[in-house]
Design a protein around this motif. Structure first.
Motif, PDB file in Angstrom:
ATOM      1  N   TYR A   1       0.817  -1.187  -0.053  1.00 19.71           N
ATOM      2  CA  TYR A   1       0.112  -0.051  -0.042  1.00 19.71           C
ATOM      3  C   TYR A   1       0.924   1.153   0.067  1.00 19.71           C
ATOM      4  N   GLY A   2       2.368   1.337   0.236  1.00 17.07           N
ATOM      5  CA  GLY A   2       3.132   2.324  -0.110  1.00 17.07           C
ATOM      6  C   GLY A   2       3.278   2.792   1.735  1.00 17.07           C
ATOM      7  N   THR A   3       4.135   4.057   1.436  1.00 14.86           N
ATOM      8  CA  THR A   3       4.504   4.555   2.913  1.00 14.86           C
ATOM      9  C   THR A   3       4.121   5.835   3.129  1.00 14.86           C
ATOM     10  N   ASP A   4       3.532   6.400   1.937  1.00 16.73           N
ATOM     11  CA  ASP A   4       2.770   7.759   2.153  1.00 16.73           C
ATOM     12  C   ASP A   4       1.497   7.772   2.324  1.00 16.73           C
ATOM     13  N   GLN A   5       1.027   8.517   3.478  1.00 19.06           N
ATOM     14  CA  GLN A   5      -0.063   8.120   3.946  1.00 19.06           C
ATOM     15  C   GLN A   5      -1.233   8.572   2.906  1.00 19.06           C
ATOM     16  N   ASP A   6      -1.212   9.495   2.208  1.00 21.26           N
ATOM     17  CA  ASP A   6      -2.095   9.891   0.895  1.00 21.26           C
ATOM     18  C   ASP A   6      -1.926   8.752  -0.073  1.00 21.26           C
ATOM     19  N   LYS A   7      -0.936   7.914  -0.273  1.00 24.79           N
ATOM     20  CA  LYS A   7      -0.755   6.723  -1.099  1.00 24.79           C
ATOM     21  C   LYS A   7      -1.592   5.601  -0.756  1.00 24.79           C
ATOM     22  N   ILE A   8      -1.449   5.374   0.713  1.00 23.49           N
ATOM     23  CA  ILE A   8      -2.045   4.333   1.275  1.00 23.49           C
ATOM     24  C   ILE A   8      -3.651   4.599   1.269  1.00 23.49           C
ATOM     25  N   PHE A   9      -3.912   5.985   1.606  1.00 26.59           N
ATOM     26  CA  PHE A   9      -5.410   5.944   1.691  1.00 26.59           C
ATOM     27  C   PHE A   9      -5.797   5.744   0.362  1.00 26.59           C
ATOM     28  N   GLY A  10      -5.072   6.193  -1.059  1.00 25.82           N
ATOM     29  CA  GLY A  10      -5.566   5.831  -2.252  1.00 25.82           C
ATOM     30  C   GLY A  10      -5.815   4.633  -2.669  1.00 25.82           C
ATOM     31  N   ASN A  11      -4.510   3.800  -2.485  1.00 27.33           N
ATOM     32  CA  ASN A  11      -4.735   2.417  -2.877  1.00 27.33           C
ATOM     33  C   ASN A  11      -5.665   1.563  -2.011  1.00 27.33           C
ATOM     34  N   ILE A  12      -6.155   1.973  -0.713  1.00 36.34           N
ATOM     35  CA  ILE A  12      -6.957   1.292  -0.141  1.00 36.34           C
ATOM     36  C   ILE A  12      -8.221   1.539  -0.537  1.00 36.34           C
ATOM     37  N   HIS A  13      -8.660   3.061  -0.627  1.00 38.29           N
ATOM     38  CA  HIS A  13      -9.974   3.514  -0.835  1.00 38.29           C
ATOM     39  C   HIS A  13     -10.283   3.092  -2.539  1.00 38.29           C
ATOM     40  N   SER A  14      -9.190   3.029  -3.204  1.00 40.53           N
ATOM     41  CA  SER A  14      -9.739   2.751  -4.675  1.00 40.53           C
ATOM     42  C   SER A  14     -10.378   1.354  -4.791  1.00 40.53           C
ATOM     43  N   VAL A  15      -9.985   0.375  -3.809  1.00 37.29           N
ATOM     44  CA  VAL A  15     -10.503  -0.949  -3.861  1.00 37.29           C
ATOM     45  C   VAL A  15     -11.610  -1.131  -2.664  1.00 37.29           C
ATOM     46  N   ARG A  16     -11.507  -0.452  -1.624  1.00 38.85           N
ATOM     47  CA  ARG A  16     -12.350  -0.533  -0.467  1.00 38.85           C
ATOM     48  C   ARG A  16     -13.351   0.429  -0.468  1.00 38.85           C
ATOM     49  N   GLY A  17     -13.230   1.684  -1.068  1.00 38.12           N
ATOM     50  CA  GLY A  17     -13.988   2.844  -0.923  1.00 38.12           C
ATOM     51  C   GLY A  17     -14.552   3.149   0.289  1.00 38.12           C
TER      52      GLY A  17
ATOM     53  N   LYS B   1     -16.822   1.404   1.926  1.00 34.30           N
ATOM     54  CA  LYS B   1     -17.518   0.239   2.491  1.00 34.30           C
ATOM     55  C   LYS B   1     -16.880  -0.416   3.538  1.00 34.30           C
ATOM     56  N   HIS B   2     -16.398   0.028   4.811  1.00 31.12           N
ATOM     57  CA  HIS B   2     -15.616  -0.760   5.728  1.00 31.12           C
ATOM     58  C   HIS B   2     -16.126  -0.121   6.963  1.00 31.12           C
ATOM     59  N   ASP B   3     -15.555  -0.830   8.079  1.00 30.55           N
ATOM     60  CA  ASP B   3     -16.075  -0.593   9.357  1.00 30.55           C
ATOM     61  C   ASP B   3     -14.625  -0.399  10.239  1.00 30.55           C
ATOM     62  N   TYR B   4     -13.592   0.438   9.696  1.00 32.02           N
ATOM     63  CA  TYR B   4     -12.361   0.666  10.457  1.00 32.02           C
ATOM     64  C   TYR B   4     -12.560   1.861  11.427  1.00 32.02           C
ATOM     65  N   VAL B   5     -12.271   1.441  12.398  1.00 36.21           N
ATOM     66  CA  VAL B   5     -12.275   2.441  13.824  1.00 36.21           C
ATOM     67  C   VAL B   5     -11.644   3.747  13.398  1.00 36.21           C
ATOM     68  N   ARG B   6     -10.427   3.604  12.604  1.00 37.10           N
ATOM     69  CA  ARG B   6      -9.306   4.675  12.277  1.00 37.10           C
ATOM     70  C   ARG B   6      -9.116   4.410  10.983  1.00 37.10           C
ATOM     71  N   SER B   7      -8.689   5.348  10.008  1.00 33.88           N
ATOM     72  CA  SER B   7      -8.275   5.035   8.862  1.00 33.88           C
ATOM     73  C   SER B   7      -6.786   4.288   8.863  1.00 33.88           C
ATOM     74  N   PRO B   8      -6.706   3.326   7.703  1.00 37.30           N
ATOM     75  CA  PRO B   8      -5.569   2.676   7.826  1.00 37.30           C
ATOM     76  C   PRO B   8      -4.423   3.558   7.689  1.00 37.30           C
ATOM     77  N   ALA B   9      -4.400   4.652   6.965  1.00 33.24           N
ATOM     78  CA  ALA B   9      -3.174   5.379   6.688  1.00 33.24           C
ATOM     79  C   ALA B   9      -2.852   6.189   8.200  1.00 33.24           C
ATOM     80  N   SER B  10      -3.626   6.353   8.777  1.00 33.95           N
ATOM     81  CA  SER B  10      -3.658   6.866  10.336  1.00 33.95           C
ATOM     82  C   SER B  10      -2.947   6.026  11.316  1.00 33.95           C
ATOM     83  N   THR B  11      -3.328   4.758  11.058  1.00 30.09           N
ATOM     84  CA  THR B  11      -2.949   3.564  11.946  1.00 30.09           C
ATOM     85  C   THR B  11      -1.447   3.467  11.572  1.00 30.09           C
ATOM     86  N   TYR B  12      -1.255   3.328  10.326  1.00 31.34           N
ATOM     87  CA  TYR B  12       0.053   2.962   9.854  1.00 31.34           C
ATOM     88  C   TYR B  12       1.131   4.320  10.538  1.00 31.34           C
TER      89      TYR B  12
END
Length: 715
Positions: free
Chosen positions: A302-318, A320-331
């Motif tokens: 998913y990358g090391t940059d927060q924006d890139k992580i968000f984009g890579n996950i959001h492009s697939v996941r959109g 539709k998720h139940d994450y308590v906090r964003s994956p980029a923020s968690t990383y």
């Protein structure tokens, strides 16, 4: 109804447009000229679209979103729109009466077929087919729009925007369902093709071809949906794993920070650091290595940059998720937590250095096992700190010095204990009361108090000052006095270990009543010190006051009595004893009665003080030996009736004389009963003669023992 009105307006327009054909009007030159004009401009209109398509394809930009739609669908739809206009113009010319065999129109038809074949390679689809009946009521009913919506939805899924694709398919189904519902409603109202020409639209072959096209795109999109869900499951697992690892690291960081920020006793803190480091070492070995390996794996996906992580996950996941906090923020938070966690190590090492450095210079454990344990722990603490700060100069120096500090500390502790002495009673004590008596009663009271006897045994007491006010009531009246004392005790653990170290406490013992005398009520404990048991002279008071004289008298009388009783045995050992014993034989009766009196005095006194075992053996032997030596004088004493003379005036004269007389008579009667008791046991007393050697030697030995250890149980 609005829909009925709109349909009627559409029918009226239809008959106005095409009514001339139905009435048999001649072919329209305008219609032919229009189709020829469209045919002439066709290539000029579609060639730029071909070039545009080729350009974006070569630059891999066909699948970009432009004005809310994929560029490929937009360009191809525009191509189809140009060709559809030509087809509609051609059909209008044919409808106006021109035959399909017309040379010019035949060329247009060939042009349409050729262009259509070329455009279909780009993905274009048109509902019209030559030789097929036109869709009733309308030359182009917009079936291409429905089909292109399905094509667009499929392509959106193909580029990974599954949620958008699903939404577009749902919107398409909604529109088609609405069209069918409108037609069904018209049929329910009794309308026919005569009333509404396009009412038979669902039966038309073009409509069915459109449905097949839509279903085709749905079918080829299903695997994309399935793959997307699979990818989403992978992402969910990855993100949840990342979140779990963050929670693990955060919990470990909080424990480490809590230990660093804590405060308290030095030994407790060092123990807490050891426990924390043990947890950290276990965490580093079992969890942290795996966490760092997973972070590297996550970054590869998913990358090391927060924006890139968000984009890579959001492009697939959109969304539709139940994450308590964003994956980029968690990383980001996980990496930050690990960084802070690893910074704790040198902080703990420095804390350990501070505690060990100060603690090793102020050690007070006088028990060798505890002392050694303390320094062994210090050495382990330093080794632990060096693991976190390898080569640190301060820690290395401290490690070298611990051995010499250990030796010095042990020597200082013992030297200090050796210098401590046990003084006598304070010279400032003014009374009332005898300090020896008060000290002895305080000692006995302490022995009966569970707080002192549970873990230690009271050994001696000395008076360290004069009486002072203890407690007052709310009116300021004294209700209790306190006496400052020093109390020496021996810990049971030291006694079991064979140690000669005892503890001494500065205390205040409080009277129960408003009198400067026992009974005692409570004891307040202050500072303490440690000293050798051998440094206390006389394990009771401080060696001042009448009690010492009485104890000295008891010891001397026992020794003299022993010499008299064992005189025969002693003469046989050394004839020189005979001259010495002759000098004290005339005092036999006096020595005997004195020994008896001292024995009875101390025995009764200790019973009254609830310490019957203190000096028990010398007291009991004094009574026996005293009776044996003083028998003759005791039975020969004559007791006269006492005469009581008491002057008194007033009405109480007779009463006072009566009380006094009774008291004197009681004393006289008690003395006579004692004499009678002695006489009645004459044979027993005389029978002691056969044990004279044993009694005599025992008296001499106990006399010396009592002189040295007065106040101890039995002696």
């Amino acid at each position: 109804m609005l829909k009925s009105v709109l349909l009627k307006m559409f029918v009226l327009t239809y008959f106005m447009m095409y009514g001339e054909v139905m009435r048999g009007a001649p072919p329209s030159d305008y219609a032919k000229n229009t189709v020829l004009l469209y045919s002439k401009k066709l290539n000029d209109q579609v060639d730029p679209l071909y070039r545009q398509y080729k350009h974006f394809k070569e630059s891999n930009r066909l699948m970009e979103i432009d004005n809310g739609s994929l560029r490929e669908v937009s360009i191809v739809s525009e191509m189809g729109g140009v060709l559809s206009s030509l087809i509609q113009a051609y059909n209008a010319a044919i409808d106006s009466g021109w035959p399909e065999t017309d040379p010019e129109l035949k060329k247009v038809k060939d042009q349409i077929i050729e262009t259509r074949a070329k455009m279909e390679k780009y993905g274009m689809w048109l509902s019209f087919q030559f030789g097929e009946e036109l869709i009733a009521g309308k030359k182009d009913f917009g079936l291409e729009t429905y089909r292109n919506m399905a094509w667009h939805a499929f392509l959106v899924a193909k580029i990974g925007q599954v949620d958008k694709s699903v939404s577009e398919f749902q919107e398409l189904d909604k529109r088609i369902r609405k069209l069918n519902e409108d037609i069904d409603e018209l049929i329910d109202e009794g309308k026919t093709a005569k009333d509404v020409p396009f009412i038979d639209l669902p039966k038309h072959p073009a409509y069915k071809r459109m449905q097949k096209e839509i279903q085709k795109f749905k079918d080829i999109a299903k695997p994309l949906f399935a793959e997307q869900e699979k990818q989403r499951g992978v992402i969910d697992n990855d993100v949840h794993k990342l979140q779990d690892m963050y929670t693990q690291c955060d919990n470990m960081l909080r424990q480490a920070e809590k230990a660093v920020g804590a405060s308290g006793a030095m030994e407790n803190m060092l123990k807490q650091y050891e426990e924390t480091v043990e947890l950290m070492n276990s965490f580093d070995k079992d969890e942290l290595v795996s966490i760092k390996e997973y972070i590297t794996e996550f970054e590869g996906k998913y990358g090391t940059d927060q924006d890139k992580i968000f984009g890579n996950i959001h492009s697939v996941r959109g969304s539709k998720h139940d994450y308590v906090r964003s994956p980029a923020s968690t990383y980001y938070s996980l990496n930050e937590t690990i960084r802070r966690y690893e910074e704790i190590r040198p902080i703990i090492a420095k804390k350990i250095y501070e505690y060990v450095n100060s603690g090793s210079q102020a050690v007070y454990e006088y028990r060798k096992n505890e002392f050694d344990e303390r320094f062994n722990n210090y050495e382990g603490n330093v080794e632990l700190a060096l693991e976190y700060l390898p080569g640190d100069a301060n820690l290395e120096q401290l490690k070298k010095e611990l051995s010499s500090r250990r030796d010095k500390a042990w020597a200082d502790i013992n030297a200090k204990i050796d210098t401590q002495t046990w003084a006598g009673h304070s010279d400032t004590f003014q009374g009332p009361g005898d300090p020896d008596d008060l000290a002895e009663e305080a000692l006995e009271w302490a022995k009966r108090d569970a707080g002192w006897t549970e873990n230690e045994t009271p050994l001696a007491v000395r008076v360290t000052g004069d009486w002072q006010v203890g407690k007052k009531n709310i009116l300021g009246a004294v209700i209790s006095w306190r006496l400052p004392i020093e109390l020496a005790t021996q810990k049971h653990v030291d006694l079991d270990a064979g140690s000669d170290v005892i503890w001494s406490f500065n205390c205040s013992i409080y009277t129960r009543d408003a009198e400067k005398s026992p009974p005692w009520a409570s004891l307040a404990v202050g500072s303490n010190r440690k000293l050798r048991k051998s440094n206390i002279s006389g394990m009771s008071g401080g060696g001042k006051g009448p009690n010492i004289l009485f104890r000295l008298a008891l010891s001397i009388s026992l020794i003299l009595s022993g010499l008299l009783v064992a005189s025969g045995y002693l003469k046989g050992i050394d004839p020189k004893f005979e001259d010495k014993i002759k000098k004290i034989i005339p005092l036999k009766a006096v020595i005997g009665t004195t020994t008896l009196g001292l024995g009875l005095f101390f025995l009764i006194k200790n019973i009254l003080l609830l310490s019957p075992f203190a000096d028990l053996l010398p007291q009991a032997l004094a009574v026996v030996v005293g009776l044996y030596l003083g028998y003759d004088i005791l039975v020969s004493l004559k007791f006269k009736e006492p005469v009581v003379e008491r002057e008194s005036d007033g009405a109480d004269k007779d009463k006072l004389e009566s009380i006094t007389t009774k008291a004197v008579h009681s004393v006289s009667e008690g003395t006579q009963k004692l004499q009678k008791l002695i006489v009645d046991n004459t044979e027993t007393i005389k029978g002691l003669q056969k044990y004279d050697t044993l009694m005599g030697i025992s008296s001499i030995v106990l006399g010396f023992v009592h002189l040295l250890f007065a106040g101890w149980p039995l002696f």
